[in-house]
Design a protein around this motif. Structure first.
Motif, PDB file in Angstrom:
ATOM      1  N   MET A   1      -5.251   6.558   7.643  1.00 55.62           N
ATOM      2  CA  MET A   1      -4.183   5.491   7.423  1.00 55.62           C
ATOM      3  C   MET A   1      -3.930   5.594   5.929  1.00 55.62           C
ATOM      4  N   THR A   2      -2.620   5.038   5.374  1.00 53.44           N
ATOM      5  CA  THR A   2      -1.786   4.946   4.197  1.00 53.44           C
ATOM      6  C   THR A   2      -1.673   3.878   3.790  1.00 53.44           C
ATOM      7  N   SER A   3      -1.708   3.487   2.458  1.00 49.31           N
ATOM      8  CA  SER A   3      -1.294   2.236   2.230  1.00 49.31           C
ATOM      9  C   SER A   3       0.175   2.113   2.248  1.00 49.31           C
ATOM     10  N   SER A   4       0.745   0.934   2.331  1.00 54.32           N
ATOM     11  CA  SER A   4       2.097   0.323   2.445  1.00 54.32           C
ATOM     12  C   SER A   4       3.052   0.757   1.028  1.00 54.32           C
ATOM     13  N   SER A   5       2.069   0.898   0.006  1.00 58.70           N
ATOM     14  CA  SER A   5       2.662   0.734  -1.235  1.00 58.70           C
ATOM     15  C   SER A   5       3.081   2.220  -1.937  1.00 58.70           C
ATOM     16  N   ASP A   6       2.543   3.151  -1.255  1.00 60.81           N
ATOM     17  CA  ASP A   6       2.782   4.558  -1.778  1.00 60.81           C
ATOM     18  C   ASP A   6       2.852   5.683  -0.722  1.00 60.81           C
ATOM     19  N   ASP A   7       2.874   6.756  -1.082  1.00 64.05           N
ATOM     20  CA  ASP A   7       3.053   7.965  -0.022  1.00 64.05           C
ATOM     21  C   ASP A   7       1.621   8.656  -0.285  1.00 64.05           C
ATOM     22  N   SER A   8       0.627   8.101  -0.779  1.00 62.25           N
ATOM     23  CA  SER A   8      -0.594   8.811  -1.029  1.00 62.25           C
ATOM     24  C   SER A   8      -1.102   9.411   0.263  1.00 62.25           C
ATOM     25  N   SER A   9      -2.136  10.224   0.169  1.00 60.21           N
ATOM     26  CA  SER A   9      -3.011  10.965   1.229  1.00 60.21           C
ATOM     27  C   SER A   9      -3.643   9.830   1.954  1.00 60.21           C
ATOM     28  N   PRO A  10      -3.830   9.937   3.336  1.00 58.21           N
ATOM     29  CA  PRO A  10      -4.598   8.925   4.308  1.00 58.21           C
ATOM     30  C   PRO A  10      -5.842   8.612   3.342  1.00 58.21           C
ATOM     31  N   LEU A  11      -6.422   7.409   3.426  1.00 53.48           N
ATOM     32  CA  LEU A  11      -7.714   6.975   2.853  1.00 53.48           C
ATOM     33  C   LEU A  11      -8.825   7.774   3.815  1.00 53.48           C
ATOM     34  N   PRO A  12      -9.998   8.434   3.179  1.00 50.88           N
ATOM     35  CA  PRO A  12     -10.947   9.117   4.195  1.00 50.88           C
ATOM     36  C   PRO A  12     -11.574   8.184   5.213  1.00 50.88           C
ATOM     37  N   ILE A  13     -11.635   8.554   6.262  1.00 44.10           N
ATOM     38  CA  ILE A  13     -12.466   7.640   7.494  1.00 44.10           C
ATOM     39  C   ILE A  13     -13.150   8.585   8.061  1.00 44.10           C
ATOM     40  N   ASP A  14     -14.495   7.940   8.385  1.00 43.88           N
ATOM     41  CA  ASP A  14     -15.496   8.957   8.967  1.00 43.88           C
ATOM     42  C   ASP A  14     -15.456   8.769  10.552  1.00 43.88           C
ATOM     43  N   ARG A  15     -16.164   9.340  11.193  1.00 46.29           N
ATOM     44  CA  ARG A  15     -16.120   9.264  12.629  1.00 46.29           C
ATOM     45  C   ARG A  15     -16.582   8.089  13.271  1.00 46.29           C
ATOM     46  N   HIS A  16     -17.189   7.132  12.377  1.00 43.90           N
ATOM     47  CA  HIS A  16     -17.700   5.836  13.091  1.00 43.90           C
ATOM     48  C   HIS A  16     -16.300   4.666  12.308  1.00 43.90           C
ATOM     49  N   ARG A  17     -15.114   5.039  12.068  1.00 46.66           N
ATOM     50  CA  ARG A  17     -14.048   4.484  11.630  1.00 46.66           C
ATOM     51  C   ARG A  17     -14.438   3.744  10.389  1.00 46.66           C
ATOM     52  N   LEU A  18     -15.205   4.310   9.221  1.00 39.66           N
ATOM     53  CA  LEU A  18     -15.525   3.551   8.070  1.00 39.66           C
ATOM     54  C   LEU A  18     -14.788   4.154   6.917  1.00 39.66           C
ATOM     55  N   ILE A  19     -14.564   3.669   5.907  1.00 39.35           N
ATOM     56  CA  ILE A  19     -14.087   4.119   4.646  1.00 39.35           C
ATOM     57  C   ILE A  19     -15.275   3.700   3.886  1.00 39.35           C
ATOM     58  N   HIS A  20     -15.609   4.771   2.961  1.00 35.51           N
ATOM     59  CA  HIS A  20     -16.700   4.736   2.033  1.00 35.51           C
ATOM     60  C   HIS A  20     -16.291   4.653   0.495  1.00 35.51           C
ATOM     61  N   ALA A  21     -16.761   3.526  -0.027  1.00 36.27           N
ATOM     62  CA  ALA A  21     -16.134   3.661  -1.536  1.00 36.27           C
ATOM     63  C   ALA A  21     -16.578   4.722  -2.390  1.00 36.27           C
ATOM     64  N   SER A  22     -17.733   5.228  -1.990  1.00 33.72           N
ATOM     65  CA  SER A  22     -18.230   6.423  -2.692  1.00 33.72           C
ATOM     66  C   SER A  22     -17.376   7.673  -2.421  1.00 33.72           C
ATOM     67  N   THR A  23     -16.928   7.898  -1.398  1.00 32.56           N
ATOM     68  CA  THR A  23     -15.910   8.937  -0.975  1.00 32.56           C
ATOM     69  C   THR A  23     -14.494   8.613  -1.709  1.00 32.56           C
ATOM     70  N   VAL A  24     -14.045   7.399  -1.742  1.00 34.81           N
ATOM     71  CA  VAL A  24     -12.696   7.081  -2.390  1.00 34.81           C
ATOM     72  C   VAL A  24     -12.775   7.293  -3.683  1.00 34.81           C
ATOM     73  N   LEU A  25     -13.949   7.145  -4.211  1.00 37.64           N
ATOM     74  CA  LEU A  25     -14.270   7.316  -5.757  1.00 37.64           C
ATOM     75  C   LEU A  25     -14.044   8.678  -6.042  1.00 37.64           C
ATOM     76  N   ARG A  26     -14.552   9.809  -5.119  1.00 41.45           N
ATOM     77  CA  ARG A  26     -14.573  11.021  -5.387  1.00 41.45           C
ATOM     78  C   ARG A  26     -13.203  11.645  -5.189  1.00 41.45           C
ATOM     79  N   THR A  27     -12.335  11.063  -4.336  1.00 37.43           N
ATOM     80  CA  THR A  27     -10.941  11.569  -4.106  1.00 37.43           C
ATOM     81  C   THR A  27      -9.786  10.876  -4.949  1.00 37.43           C
ATOM     82  N   GLY A  28     -10.529  10.024  -6.012  1.00 36.17           N
ATOM     83  CA  GLY A  28      -9.469   9.389  -6.954  1.00 36.17           C
ATOM     84  C   GLY A  28      -8.603   8.348  -6.130  1.00 36.17           C
ATOM     85  N   GLN A  29      -8.997   7.592  -5.061  1.00 37.29           N
ATOM     86  CA  GLN A  29      -8.227   6.945  -4.282  1.00 37.29           C
ATOM     87  C   GLN A  29      -8.501   5.400  -4.314  1.00 37.29           C
TER      88      GLN A  29
END
Length: 323
Positions: free
Chosen positions: A1-29
Protein backbone atom coordinates in the motif's frame (compact mmCIF):
# COMPACT_ATOMS: atom_id res chain seq x y z
CA UNK A 1 0.00 0.00 0.00
CA UNK A 2 1.06 3.62 -0.34
CA UNK A 3 0.48 6.71 1.69
CA UNK A 4 -1.93 9.23 0.21
CA UNK A 5 0.64 11.94 0.93
CA UNK A 6 3.38 10.96 -1.54
CA UNK A 7 4.42 8.58 -4.28
CA UNK A 8 6.87 6.52 -2.20
CA UNK A 9 7.27 2.78 -2.61
CA UNK A 10 4.62 0.65 -0.89
CA UNK A 11 5.21 -0.09 2.75
CA UNK A 12 6.69 -3.60 3.22
CA UNK A 13 3.94 -6.08 4.17
CA UNK A 14 4.72 -9.69 5.15
CA UNK A 15 2.68 -12.79 4.30
CA UNK A 16 0.54 -12.34 7.40
CA UNK A 17 -0.45 -8.82 6.30
CA UNK A 18 1.78 -7.18 8.89
CA UNK A 19 4.07 -4.16 8.68
CA UNK A 20 7.10 -4.26 10.99
CA UNK A 21 8.61 -1.05 12.27
CA UNK A 22 12.08 -2.66 12.19
CA UNK A 23 11.72 -3.36 8.45
CA UNK A 24 10.37 0.13 7.82
CA UNK A 25 13.39 1.54 9.65
CA UNK A 26 15.75 -0.38 7.36
CA UNK A 27 13.97 0.89 4.24
CA UNK A 28 13.89 4.48 5.49
CA UNK A 29 10.09 4.72 5.36
CA UNK A 30 9.42 5.82 8.94
CA UNK A 31 7.79 9.08 7.89
CA UNK A 32 5.61 7.26 5.38
CA UNK A 33 4.44 4.80 8.05
CA UNK A 34 3.65 7.66 10.44
CA UNK A 35 1.61 9.45 7.78
CA UNK A 36 -0.27 6.23 6.97
CA UNK A 37 -1.12 5.71 10.65
CA UNK A 38 -2.36 9.30 10.99
CA UNK A 39 -4.44 8.92 7.82
CA UNK A 40 -6.09 5.77 9.18
CA UNK A 41 -4.57 3.63 6.43
CA UNK A 42 -2.56 1.57 8.91
CA UNK A 43 -3.43 0.39 12.41
CA UNK A 44 -1.22 -0.66 15.30
CA UNK A 45 -1.52 -4.34 16.23
CA UNK A 46 1.24 -4.51 18.82
CA UNK A 47 4.17 -2.31 19.68
CA UNK A 48 6.27 -2.08 16.54
CA UNK A 49 3.83 -4.09 14.40
CA UNK A 50 1.07 -2.68 12.20
CA UNK A 51 -1.43 -3.87 9.62
CA UNK A 52 -3.03 -2.11 6.65
CA UNK A 53 -6.64 -1.00 6.89
CA UNK A 54 -8.44 -1.97 3.69
CA UNK A 55 -11.96 -1.64 2.35
CA UNK A 56 -13.06 -4.80 4.18
CA UNK A 57 -14.58 -4.59 7.68
CA UNK A 58 -12.04 -4.70 10.54
CA UNK A 59 -10.91 -8.16 11.60
CA UNK A 60 -12.79 -9.54 14.58
CA UNK A 61 -12.94 -12.67 16.67
CA UNK A 62 -10.66 -15.53 15.66
CA UNK A 63 -9.17 -13.60 12.72
CA UNK A 64 -8.18 -10.72 14.97
CA UNK A 65 -6.73 -13.18 17.51
CA UNK A 66 -4.53 -14.77 14.84
CA UNK A 67 -3.39 -11.43 13.47
CA UNK A 68 -2.30 -10.46 16.99
CA UNK A 69 -0.64 -13.85 17.42
CA UNK A 70 1.44 -13.46 14.27
CA UNK A 71 2.43 -9.97 15.40
CA UNK A 72 3.58 -11.32 18.77
CA UNK A 73 5.42 -14.21 17.12
CA UNK A 74 7.27 -11.83 14.82
CA UNK A 75 8.95 -10.32 17.87
CA UNK A 76 10.43 -13.67 18.93
CA UNK A 77 13.07 -16.03 17.61
CA UNK A 78 11.75 -19.39 16.40
CA UNK A 79 8.18 -18.93 17.75
CA UNK A 80 5.89 -21.92 18.26
CA UNK A 81 2.15 -21.36 18.59
CA UNK A 82 0.35 -23.35 21.28
CA UNK A 83 -2.92 -23.73 23.15
CA UNK A 84 -5.97 -21.85 21.89
CA UNK A 85 -3.96 -20.05 19.21
CA UNK A 86 -2.55 -23.22 17.68
CA UNK A 87 -5.96 -24.91 17.91
CA UNK A 88 -7.33 -22.14 15.67
CA UNK A 89 -4.44 -22.66 13.27
CA UNK A 90 -5.31 -26.36 13.17
CA UNK A 91 -8.80 -25.34 12.01
CA UNK A 92 -10.69 -25.94 15.24
CA UNK A 93 -13.96 -24.01 15.71
CA UNK A 94 -14.11 -20.93 17.92
CA UNK A 95 -17.11 -21.10 20.24
CA UNK A 96 -17.70 -18.51 22.93
CA UNK A 97 -15.52 -15.54 23.83
CA UNK A 98 -12.20 -15.24 21.98
CA UNK A 99 -9.27 -14.87 24.40
CA UNK A 100 -7.54 -11.50 24.32
CA UNK A 101 -4.22 -13.18 25.11
CA UNK A 102 -2.45 -15.25 22.49
CA UNK A 103 -0.54 -18.42 23.34
CA UNK A 104 3.00 -19.40 22.41
CA UNK A 105 5.28 -22.18 23.56
CA UNK A 106 8.04 -20.92 25.85
CA UNK A 107 11.68 -21.85 25.48
CA UNK A 108 11.95 -23.49 28.90
CA UNK A 109 9.99 -25.58 31.35
CA UNK A 110 8.45 -22.58 33.13
CA UNK A 111 5.59 -20.58 31.72
CA UNK A 112 4.64 -16.95 32.14
CA UNK A 113 2.14 -14.31 31.02
CA UNK A 114 3.50 -11.01 29.75
CA UNK A 115 2.31 -8.26 27.42
CA UNK A 116 -0.79 -10.13 26.28
CA UNK A 117 1.07 -13.38 25.58
CA UNK A 118 0.74 -16.65 27.46
CA UNK A 119 4.02 -18.55 27.21
CA UNK A 120 3.55 -22.21 28.10
CA UNK A 121 6.30 -24.23 29.65
CA UNK A 122 7.65 -26.98 27.40
CA UNK A 123 7.04 -30.59 28.38
CA UNK A 124 9.38 -33.40 27.45
CA UNK A 125 6.62 -34.98 25.33
CA UNK A 126 5.41 -31.79 23.65
CA UNK A 127 5.04 -32.41 19.90
CA UNK A 128 5.81 -29.51 17.55
CA UNK A 129 4.67 -29.59 13.93
CA UNK A 130 5.09 -27.33 10.91
CA UNK A 131 2.02 -26.39 8.87
CA UNK A 132 2.28 -23.94 6.01
CA UNK A 133 5.64 -22.75 7.25
CA UNK A 134 4.26 -22.07 10.75
CA UNK A 135 5.50 -24.00 13.78
CA UNK A 136 2.82 -25.01 16.26
CA UNK A 137 2.01 -27.58 18.92
CA UNK A 138 0.27 -30.75 17.79
CA UNK A 139 -3.50 -30.80 17.60
CA UNK A 140 -3.67 -33.12 20.62
CA UNK A 141 -1.48 -30.84 22.74
CA UNK A 142 -3.42 -27.80 21.57
CA UNK A 143 -6.93 -28.97 22.42
CA UNK A 144 -5.81 -30.39 25.77
CA UNK A 145 -4.40 -27.00 26.69
CA UNK A 146 -7.70 -25.40 25.63
CA UNK A 147 -9.45 -27.85 27.95
CA UNK A 148 -7.19 -26.74 30.79
CA UNK A 149 -7.84 -23.02 30.39
CA UNK A 150 -11.06 -22.39 28.47
CA UNK A 151 -14.80 -22.65 29.28
CA UNK A 152 -16.31 -26.10 28.86
CA UNK A 153 -18.30 -25.23 25.74
CA UNK A 154 -15.22 -23.81 24.02
CA UNK A 155 -13.08 -26.82 24.86
CA UNK A 156 -15.73 -29.43 24.03
CA UNK A 157 -16.39 -27.96 20.59
CA UNK A 158 -12.67 -28.13 19.80
CA UNK A 159 -12.14 -31.63 21.19
CA UNK A 160 -15.21 -32.96 19.35
CA UNK A 161 -13.88 -31.44 16.12
CA UNK A 162 -10.39 -32.83 16.72
CA UNK A 163 -11.48 -36.43 17.32
CA UNK A 164 -14.22 -36.36 14.70
CA UNK A 165 -12.61 -34.60 11.77
CA UNK A 166 -11.56 -36.73 8.82
CA UNK A 167 -8.69 -36.03 6.49
CA UNK A 168 -9.70 -35.87 2.83
CA UNK A 169 -9.61 -39.39 1.42
CA UNK A 170 -8.82 -40.88 4.84
CA UNK A 171 -11.43 -42.12 7.31
CA UNK A 172 -9.09 -41.94 10.31
CA UNK A 173 -9.55 -39.07 12.76
CA UNK A 174 -6.76 -36.53 13.08
CA UNK A 175 -6.42 -37.60 16.69
CA UNK A 176 -8.49 -39.94 18.82
CA UNK A 177 -10.18 -39.71 22.19
CA UNK A 178 -8.04 -42.63 23.39
CA UNK A 179 -4.92 -40.68 22.41
CA UNK A 180 -6.05 -37.64 24.37
CA UNK A 181 -6.93 -39.72 27.43
CA UNK A 182 -3.54 -41.46 27.28
CA UNK A 183 -1.69 -38.13 27.18
CA UNK A 184 -3.64 -36.84 30.19
CA UNK A 185 -2.98 -40.00 32.20
CA UNK A 186 0.73 -39.91 31.34
CA UNK A 187 1.05 -36.29 32.45
CA UNK A 188 -0.91 -36.46 35.68
CA UNK A 189 -0.81 -34.72 38.06
CA UNK A 190 -0.96 -31.27 36.49
CA UNK A 191 -2.90 -28.09 37.14
CA UNK A 192 -6.27 -28.17 35.41
CA UNK A 193 -6.34 -31.95 34.97
CA UNK A 194 -9.87 -32.16 36.38
CA UNK A 195 -11.11 -29.56 33.89
CA UNK A 196 -9.56 -31.51 31.02
CA UNK A 197 -11.05 -34.77 32.32
CA UNK A 198 -14.50 -33.14 32.40
CA UNK A 199 -14.15 -32.22 28.73
CA UNK A 200 -12.94 -35.66 27.66
CA UNK A 201 -15.74 -37.36 29.61
CA UNK A 202 -18.26 -35.50 27.44
CA UNK A 203 -16.45 -35.76 24.10
CA UNK A 204 -18.16 -37.62 21.25
CA UNK A 205 -16.37 -38.42 17.96
CA UNK A 206 -19.75 -38.74 16.22
CA UNK A 207 -20.39 -35.01 16.64
CA UNK A 208 -20.50 -33.22 13.30
CA UNK A 209 -20.70 -29.55 14.30
CA UNK A 210 -20.06 -27.12 17.17
CA UNK A 211 -23.84 -26.69 17.43
CA UNK A 212 -24.16 -30.39 18.28
CA UNK A 213 -21.46 -30.02 20.96
CA UNK A 214 -23.29 -27.05 22.46
CA UNK A 215 -26.62 -28.89 22.27
CA UNK A 216 -25.30 -31.86 24.25
CA UNK A 217 -24.16 -29.52 27.00
CA UNK A 218 -27.61 -27.94 27.09
CA UNK A 219 -29.25 -31.39 27.38
CA UNK A 220 -27.06 -32.06 30.41
CA UNK A 221 -27.57 -28.60 31.89
CA UNK A 222 -31.38 -28.81 31.73
CA UNK A 223 -31.50 -32.44 32.88
CA UNK A 224 -32.69 -34.09 29.66
CA UNK A 225 -31.82 -37.76 29.19
CA UNK A 226 -28.75 -38.34 26.99
CA UNK A 227 -29.81 -38.99 23.39
CA UNK A 228 -28.30 -41.32 20.86
CA UNK A 229 -26.08 -39.32 18.51
CA UNK A 230 -26.00 -39.81 14.74
CA UNK A 231 -28.70 -42.48 15.07
CA UNK A 232 -29.40 -44.29 11.79
CA UNK A 233 -32.88 -45.10 10.48
CA UNK A 234 -33.58 -47.34 7.47
CA UNK A 235 -36.23 -45.61 5.35
CA UNK A 236 -38.88 -47.32 3.27
CA UNK A 237 -37.11 -46.51 -0.01
CA UNK A 238 -33.90 -48.21 1.12
CA UNK A 239 -32.03 -45.06 2.05
CA UNK A 240 -30.50 -44.60 5.51
CA UNK A 241 -31.19 -41.37 7.42
CA UNK A 242 -28.74 -40.31 10.12
CA UNK A 243 -30.33 -38.27 12.89
CA UNK A 244 -28.34 -35.72 14.90
CA UNK A 245 -30.03 -36.81 18.12
CA UNK A 246 -32.64 -39.44 18.94
CA UNK A 247 -34.64 -40.53 21.98
CA UNK A 248 -36.14 -43.78 20.55
CA UNK A 249 -37.93 -44.71 23.76
CA UNK A 250 -39.69 -41.35 23.74
CA UNK A 251 -40.43 -41.28 20.03
CA UNK A 252 -38.50 -38.04 19.48
CA UNK A 253 -35.57 -37.02 17.35
CA UNK A 254 -33.72 -33.72 17.16
CA UNK A 255 -32.01 -31.79 14.39
CA UNK A 256 -29.49 -29.05 15.13
CA UNK A 257 -29.88 -26.66 12.21
CA UNK A 258 -26.85 -24.41 11.81
CA UNK A 259 -27.24 -21.53 9.35
CA UNK A 260 -24.24 -22.78 7.31
CA UNK A 261 -26.31 -25.83 6.45
CA UNK A 262 -28.42 -23.70 4.13
CA UNK A 263 -25.58 -21.88 2.40
CA UNK A 264 -25.96 -18.18 1.74
CA UNK A 265 -29.58 -18.27 0.59
CA UNK A 266 -30.96 -18.34 -2.92
CA UNK A 267 -31.86 -21.40 -4.98
CA UNK A 268 -29.39 -23.69 -3.25
CA UNK A 269 -30.78 -22.85 0.17
CA UNK A 270 -34.34 -23.31 -1.05
CA UNK A 271 -33.46 -26.71 -2.51
CA UNK A 272 -31.85 -27.76 0.77
CA UNK A 273 -34.95 -26.74 2.73
CA UNK A 274 -37.19 -28.80 0.40
CA UNK A 275 -34.88 -31.81 0.67
CA UNK A 276 -34.91 -31.52 4.45
CA UNK A 277 -38.71 -31.46 4.43
CA UNK A 278 -38.86 -34.61 2.28
CA UNK A 279 -36.34 -36.29 4.56
CA UNK A 280 -38.27 -35.34 7.68
CA UNK A 281 -41.52 -36.64 6.20
CA UNK A 282 -39.83 -39.93 5.28
CA UNK A 283 -38.40 -40.36 8.78
CA UNK A 284 -41.75 -39.58 10.38
CA UNK A 285 -43.54 -42.04 8.06
CA UNK A 286 -41.06 -44.77 9.00
CA UNK A 287 -40.80 -44.17 12.75
CA UNK A 288 -43.84 -42.15 13.78
CA UNK A 289 -41.48 -40.02 15.87
CA UNK A 290 -41.81 -36.29 16.55
CA UNK A 291 -39.09 -33.99 15.20
CA UNK A 292 -37.63 -31.06 17.13
CA UNK A 293 -35.45 -28.53 15.29
CA UNK A 294 -33.41 -25.74 16.83
CA UNK A 295 -30.97 -23.06 15.76
CA UNK A 296 -27.68 -21.87 17.17
CA UNK A 297 -29.47 -19.02 18.94
CA UNK A 298 -31.91 -21.47 20.55
CA UNK A 299 -29.11 -23.63 21.89
CA UNK A 300 -26.92 -20.73 22.98
CA UNK A 301 -29.75 -19.18 24.98
CA UNK A 302 -30.74 -22.62 26.27
CA UNK A 303 -34.31 -21.91 27.34
CA UNK A 304 -35.82 -21.99 23.78
CA UNK A 305 -34.22 -25.39 23.15
CA UNK A 306 -35.46 -26.68 26.49
CA UNK A 307 -39.01 -25.50 25.78
CA UNK A 308 -39.02 -27.19 22.38
CA UNK A 309 -37.89 -30.52 23.83
CA UNK A 310 -40.42 -30.25 26.67
CA UNK A 311 -43.19 -29.61 24.16
CA UNK A 312 -42.18 -32.73 22.23
CA UNK A 313 -42.41 -34.85 25.38
CA UNK A 314 -38.79 -35.17 26.43
CA UNK A 315 -38.72 -35.07 30.25
CA UNK A 316 -36.12 -33.54 32.52
CA UNK A 317 -34.70 -34.81 35.77
CA UNK A 318 -34.96 -31.50 37.63
CA UNK A 319 -33.92 -27.85 37.59
CA UNK A 320 -31.27 -26.56 35.17
CA UNK A 321 -27.69 -27.07 36.33
CA UNK A 322 -25.58 -24.00 35.64
CA UNK A 323 -21.81 -24.28 35.19
Amino acid sequence: MTSSSDDSSPLPIDRHRLIHASTVLRTGQQAQLLRAVRAGEVQRVRRGVYSPVGADPPLRGADRHLLTAFAAAAQRDHPVFAGYTSALLHGMPAVGAIPSQVTLLGSGASGRIRNGVIELGRRDDTVVETRGGVRLASLADSVLEVGRRSPLVTALAMVDAAIGRRLEGDRRPVCTLDELVAIVERRRPFRGSQRVAAVLARADPATESPLESLSRLRFEEYGFPPPRTQHEIALADGRVARLDFAWPGLGVWGEADGIAKYGGGGQRAATTVIEEKWREDAIRATTGWRCVRWSWQDAWRGAPLARALHAAGVPTSGLPRRR
